[in-house]
Motif scaffolding. Structure first.
Motif, PDB file in Angstrom:
ATOM      1  N   PRO A   1      13.316 -55.905  -6.354  1.00 46.84           N
ATOM      2  CA  PRO A   1      13.569 -56.649  -5.096  1.00 46.84           C
ATOM      3  C   PRO A   1      13.631 -58.136  -5.608  1.00 46.84           C
ATOM      4  CG  PRO A   1      11.192 -56.108  -5.139  1.00 46.84           C
ATOM      5  CD  PRO A   1      11.990 -55.306  -6.263  1.00 46.84           C
ATOM      6  N   MET A   2      14.527 -58.714  -4.681  1.00 47.00           N
ATOM      7  CA  MET A   2      14.714 -60.397  -5.028  1.00 47.00           C
ATOM      8  C   MET A   2      13.696 -61.263  -4.511  1.00 47.00           C
ATOM      9  SD  MET A   2      18.847 -60.671  -5.473  1.00 47.00           S
ATOM     10  CE  MET A   2      19.026 -60.336  -4.008  1.00 47.00           C
ATOM     11  N   ASN A   3      13.458 -62.155  -4.937  1.00 41.75           N
ATOM     12  CA  ASN A   3      12.716 -63.204  -4.492  1.00 41.75           C
ATOM     13  C   ASN A   3      13.557 -64.199  -3.581  1.00 41.75           C
ATOM     14  OD1 ASN A   3      13.784 -65.293  -5.936  1.00 41.75           O
ATOM     15  ND2 ASN A   3      12.523 -64.950  -7.479  1.00 41.75           N
ATOM     16  N   GLU A   4      12.877 -65.148  -2.606  1.00 39.66           N
ATOM     17  CA  GLU A   4      13.974 -65.751  -1.729  1.00 39.66           C
ATOM     18  C   GLU A   4      14.594 -66.608  -2.321  1.00 39.66           C
ATOM     19  OE1 GLU A   4      15.105 -66.845   1.958  1.00 39.66           O
ATOM     20  OE2 GLU A   4      13.638 -65.448   1.574  1.00 39.66           O
ATOM     21  N   LEU A   5      14.654 -67.242  -3.518  1.00 45.44           N
ATOM     22  CA  LEU A   5      15.469 -68.189  -4.159  1.00 45.44           C
ATOM     23  C   LEU A   5      16.764 -67.301  -4.746  1.00 45.44           C
ATOM     24  CD1 LEU A   5      16.006 -71.010  -5.039  1.00 45.44           C
ATOM     25  CD2 LEU A   5      14.899 -70.656  -7.217  1.00 45.44           C
ATOM     26  N   GLN A   6      16.376 -66.186  -5.176  1.00 42.97           N
ATOM     27  CA  GLN A   6      17.429 -65.365  -5.860  1.00 42.97           C
ATOM     28  C   GLN A   6      18.294 -64.766  -4.311  1.00 42.97           C
ATOM     29  OE1 GLN A   6      14.957 -62.396  -7.554  1.00 42.97           O
ATOM     30  NE2 GLN A   6      15.474 -63.216  -9.477  1.00 42.97           N
ATOM     31  N   ARG A   7      17.800 -64.541  -3.171  1.00 44.82           N
ATOM     32  CA  ARG A   7      18.332 -64.008  -2.449  1.00 44.82           C
ATOM     33  C   ARG A   7      19.311 -65.086  -1.475  1.00 44.82           C
ATOM     34  NH1 ARG A   7      13.793 -61.059  -0.965  1.00 44.82           N
ATOM     35  NH2 ARG A   7      12.739 -62.807   0.325  1.00 44.82           N
ATOM     36  N   GLN A   8      18.797 -66.339  -1.745  1.00 43.54           N
ATOM     37  CA  GLN A   8      19.706 -67.507  -1.005  1.00 43.54           C
ATOM     38  C   GLN A   8      21.046 -67.681  -1.915  1.00 43.54           C
ATOM     39  OE1 GLN A   8      17.090 -70.787  -1.084  1.00 43.54           O
ATOM     40  NE2 GLN A   8      15.900 -70.264   0.728  1.00 43.54           N
ATOM     41  N   GLU A   9      20.877 -67.541  -3.181  1.00 42.09           N
ATOM     42  CA  GLU A   9      21.917 -67.447  -4.040  1.00 42.09           C
ATOM     43  C   GLU A   9      22.813 -66.553  -4.085  1.00 42.09           C
ATOM     44  OE1 GLU A   9      24.185 -70.217  -6.273  1.00 42.09           O
ATOM     45  OE2 GLU A   9      22.371 -70.664  -5.390  1.00 42.09           O
ATOM     46  N   ALA A  10      22.267 -65.316  -3.848  1.00 41.04           N
ATOM     47  CA  ALA A  10      23.202 -63.981  -4.053  1.00 41.04           C
ATOM     48  C   ALA A  10      23.979 -63.895  -2.847  1.00 41.04           C
ATOM     49  CB  ALA A  10      22.118 -62.887  -3.893  1.00 41.04           C
ATOM     50  N   VAL A  11      23.941 -64.408  -1.882  1.00 44.68           N
ATOM     51  CA  VAL A  11      24.681 -64.276  -0.816  1.00 44.68           C
ATOM     52  C   VAL A  11      25.860 -65.273  -0.553  1.00 44.68           C
ATOM     53  CG1 VAL A  11      22.837 -63.255   0.698  1.00 44.68           C
ATOM     54  CG2 VAL A  11      23.165 -65.886   0.697  1.00 44.68           C
ATOM     55  N   LYS A  12      25.792 -66.242  -1.659  1.00 44.30           N
ATOM     56  CA  LYS A  12      26.721 -67.286  -1.630  1.00 44.30           C
ATOM     57  C   LYS A  12      28.058 -66.875  -1.997  1.00 44.30           C
ATOM     58  CE  LYS A  12      23.587 -71.421  -2.127  1.00 44.30           C
ATOM     59  NZ  LYS A  12      23.395 -72.273  -2.979  1.00 44.30           N
ATOM     60  N   THR A  13      29.187 -67.306  -1.692  1.00 43.66           N
ATOM     61  CA  THR A  13      30.489 -67.130  -2.246  1.00 43.66           C
ATOM     62  C   THR A  13      31.267 -68.532  -2.656  1.00 43.66           C
ATOM     63  OG1 THR A  13      31.684 -67.389   0.031  1.00 43.66           O
ATOM     64  CG2 THR A  13      31.007 -64.997  -0.487  1.00 43.66           C
ATOM     65  N   VAL A  14      32.085 -68.084  -3.592  1.00 42.94           N
ATOM     66  CA  VAL A  14      32.961 -69.123  -4.166  1.00 42.94           C
ATOM     67  C   VAL A  14      34.166 -69.077  -3.911  1.00 42.94           C
ATOM     68  CG1 VAL A  14      31.346 -69.636  -6.365  1.00 42.94           C
ATOM     69  CG2 VAL A  14      32.954 -67.883  -6.081  1.00 42.94           C
ATOM     70  N   VAL A  15      34.978 -70.152  -3.817  1.00 41.41           N
ATOM     71  CA  VAL A  15      36.538 -70.501  -3.662  1.00 41.41           C
ATOM     72  C   VAL A  15      37.206 -69.855  -4.828  1.00 41.41           C
ATOM     73  CG1 VAL A  15      36.491 -72.728  -4.826  1.00 41.41           C
ATOM     74  CG2 VAL A  15      38.159 -71.959  -3.000  1.00 41.41           C
ATOM     75  N   GLY A  16      38.368 -68.967  -4.339  1.00 46.97           N
ATOM     76  CA  GLY A  16      39.032 -68.485  -5.283  1.00 46.97           C
ATOM     77  C   GLY A  16      39.850 -69.500  -6.297  1.00 46.97           C
ATOM     78  N   GLU A  17      39.400 -69.439  -7.751  1.00 42.93           N
ATOM     79  CA  GLU A  17      40.083 -70.446  -8.551  1.00 42.93           C
ATOM     80  C   GLU A  17      40.782 -69.548  -9.550  1.00 42.93           C
ATOM     81  OE1 GLU A  17      36.339 -73.629  -9.367  1.00 42.93           O
ATOM     82  OE2 GLU A  17      35.973 -71.707  -9.954  1.00 42.93           O
ATOM     83  N   PHE A  18      41.898 -69.317  -9.091  1.00 41.13           N
ATOM     84  CA  PHE A  18      43.178 -68.688  -9.703  1.00 41.13           C
ATOM     85  C   PHE A  18      43.725 -69.498 -10.922  1.00 41.13           C
ATOM     86  CE2 PHE A  18      42.962 -66.903  -5.301  1.00 41.13           C
ATOM     87  CZ  PHE A  18      41.851 -65.907  -5.460  1.00 41.13           C
ATOM     88  N   SER A  19      44.106 -68.867 -11.969  1.00 39.67           N
ATOM     89  CA  SER A  19      44.517 -69.669 -12.904  1.00 39.67           C
ATOM     90  C   SER A  19      45.694 -68.912 -13.957  1.00 39.67           C
ATOM     91  CB  SER A  19      43.607 -70.098 -14.118  1.00 39.67           C
ATOM     92  OG  SER A  19      42.836 -68.943 -14.725  1.00 39.67           O
ATOM     93  N   ASP A  20      46.088 -69.338 -14.709  1.00 41.49           N
ATOM     94  CA  ASP A  20      47.327 -69.012 -15.761  1.00 41.49           C
ATOM     95  C   ASP A  20      46.737 -68.005 -16.828  1.00 41.49           C
ATOM     96  OD1 ASP A  20      49.486 -69.843 -14.006  1.00 41.49           O
ATOM     97  OD2 ASP A  20      49.494 -71.841 -15.330  1.00 41.49           O
ATOM     98  N   VAL A  21      45.286 -68.330 -16.915  1.00 43.77           N
ATOM     99  CA  VAL A  21      45.008 -67.142 -18.027  1.00 43.77           C
ATOM    100  C   VAL A  21      45.284 -65.771 -17.756  1.00 43.77           C
ATOM    101  CG1 VAL A  21      42.709 -66.824 -19.118  1.00 43.77           C
ATOM    102  CG2 VAL A  21      42.974 -68.975 -18.120  1.00 43.77           C
ATOM    103  N   LYS A  22      45.492 -65.206 -18.769  1.00 48.61           N
ATOM    104  CA  LYS A  22      45.747 -63.762 -18.610  1.00 48.61           C
ATOM    105  C   LYS A  22      44.756 -62.788 -18.685  1.00 48.61           C
ATOM    106  CE  LYS A  22      50.111 -65.140 -18.754  1.00 48.61           C
ATOM    107  NZ  LYS A  22      50.877 -65.101 -17.484  1.00 48.61           N
ATOM    108  N   HIS A  23      44.700 -61.789 -17.756  1.00 46.97           N
ATOM    109  CA  HIS A  23      43.682 -60.496 -17.740  1.00 46.97           C
ATOM    110  C   HIS A  23      44.211 -59.681 -19.000  1.00 46.97           C
ATOM    111  CE1 HIS A  23      43.122 -62.067 -13.775  1.00 46.97           C
ATOM    112  NE2 HIS A  23      41.979 -61.125 -13.672  1.00 46.97           N
ATOM    113  N   VAL A  24      43.378 -59.947 -20.153  1.00 49.61           N
ATOM    114  CA  VAL A  24      43.502 -58.799 -21.217  1.00 49.61           C
ATOM    115  C   VAL A  24      41.865 -58.409 -21.459  1.00 49.61           C
ATOM    116  CG1 VAL A  24      45.260 -60.055 -22.279  1.00 49.61           C
ATOM    117  CG2 VAL A  24      43.233 -60.814 -22.967  1.00 49.61           C
ATOM    118  N   ARG A  25      42.014 -57.632 -22.402  1.00 46.34           N
ATOM    119  CA  ARG A  25      40.636 -56.900 -22.753  1.00 46.34           C
ATOM    120  C   ARG A  25      39.742 -58.095 -23.107  1.00 46.34           C
ATOM    121  NH1 ARG A  25      38.639 -51.701 -24.221  1.00 46.34           N
ATOM    122  NH2 ARG A  25      36.691 -51.966 -25.288  1.00 46.34           N
ATOM    123  N   GLY A  26      38.394 -57.861 -22.750  1.00 43.34           N
ATOM    124  CA  GLY A  26      37.358 -58.742 -22.913  1.00 43.34           C
ATOM    125  C   GLY A  26      37.126 -59.835 -21.735  1.00 43.34           C
ATOM    126  N   ILE A  27      37.986 -60.073 -21.052  1.00 50.10           N
ATOM    127  CA  ILE A  27      38.222 -61.074 -20.022  1.00 50.10           C
ATOM    128  C   ILE A  27      37.105 -60.857 -18.890  1.00 50.10           C
ATOM    129  CG2 ILE A  27      39.552 -62.246 -18.002  1.00 50.10           C
ATOM    130  CD1 ILE A  27      39.981 -63.696 -20.473  1.00 50.10           C
TER     131      ILE A  27
END
Length: 245
Positions: free
Chosen positions: A113-139
């Motif tokens: 189970p998560m504590n309250e601080l963990q739960r608060q952060e876990a439900v947050k979302t982030v804006v899509g930061e799309f870039s020119d970096v390529k999807h290759v092995r290890g990314i």
């Protein structure tokens, strides 16, 4: 009498020339591919910050670093989840050989189970930061729903090149150590559920920790300096005893 040309000989020569041309073409293609792979890897290394995270799984450790200049909001969010211990007891719910190993969302993937601080952060979302970096092995690439700004805590470690994901999913780092662990995961038995290829047994992130490579370098340099100062002090004392017995 005029000598007739040997057609079989011409055919053999043509086949040999074709074989050599094909071999040379293949050689230069492989050389070009190797050069491109090396260039991409080198450019990705330059994007890495100094922070490192280690996931300790039941199949071995995986270390990764962040690209703070590429996806700063994503990096801050994931690193905060790590520092809060949110990924501990979480798991890889998806392992698709040659494609991705995907970490589950911490809100639903943990066995503890998560504590309250963990739960608060876990439900947050982030804006899509799309870039020119390529999807290759290890990314490292964020998981999300159809909404481009719905990424939360699930992310993938690429197990191969996936150009169709470029500009669609936010890249925020790369694996720096532990490719041998990823290869172990790729060999595990799997089952298919819809579009997902999933391991038949749980791949648990037993614990995680983080460190700073710059701090480690400082500690190493401090240790060298300390040894030099000690050696200097010994030499000064030796000279003092020699000159002023």
């Amino acid at each position: 009498m005029e000598k007739r040309p040997n057609r079989n000989r011409r055919s053999d020569l043509g086949a040999k020339m074709w074989s050599r041309t094909s071999a040379l073409t293949l050689f230069f293609f492989c050389l070009h591919a190797t050069f491109l792979t090396g260039a991409i890897a080198s450019s990705q290394e330059s994007l890495l910050g100094s922070a490192r995270v280690v996931f300790q799984t039941n199949y071995g450790d995986i270390e990764f670093g962040f690209f703070p200049g590429v996806a700063p909001k994503t990096v801050d969010h994931i690193f905060k989840l790590v520092r809060l211990g949110c990924y501990n007891t979480n798991h890889f719910f998806r392992v698709d050989k040659g494609f991705v190993a995907q970490v589950a969302d911490v809100a639903s993937g943990r066995s503890a189970p998560m504590n309250e601080l963990q739960r608060q952060e876990a439900v947050k979302t982030v804006v899509g930061e799309f870039s020119d970096v390529k999807h290759v092995r290890g990314i490292l690439s964020m998981g999300r729903y159809e909404d481009p700004n719905s990424a939360a805590s699930s992310f993938s470690m690429l197990l191969g090149d996936a150009p169709h994901l470029d500009h669609q999913y936010a890249i925020f780092g790369k694996v720096t150590k532990g490719d041998e662990t990823l290869r172990k995961l790729e060999e595990l038995p799997t089952r298919r559920e819809g579009i997902f290829v999933m391991p038949t047994e749980r791949i648990t992130i037993l614990s995680s920790y983080y460190y700073d490579t710059e701090m480690e370098n400082c500690e190493h340099e401090r240790s060298i300096l300390k040894r030099r100062l000690t050696a200097s002090a010994v030499e000064i004392e030796r000279q003092r005893m020699k000159c002023f017995p």
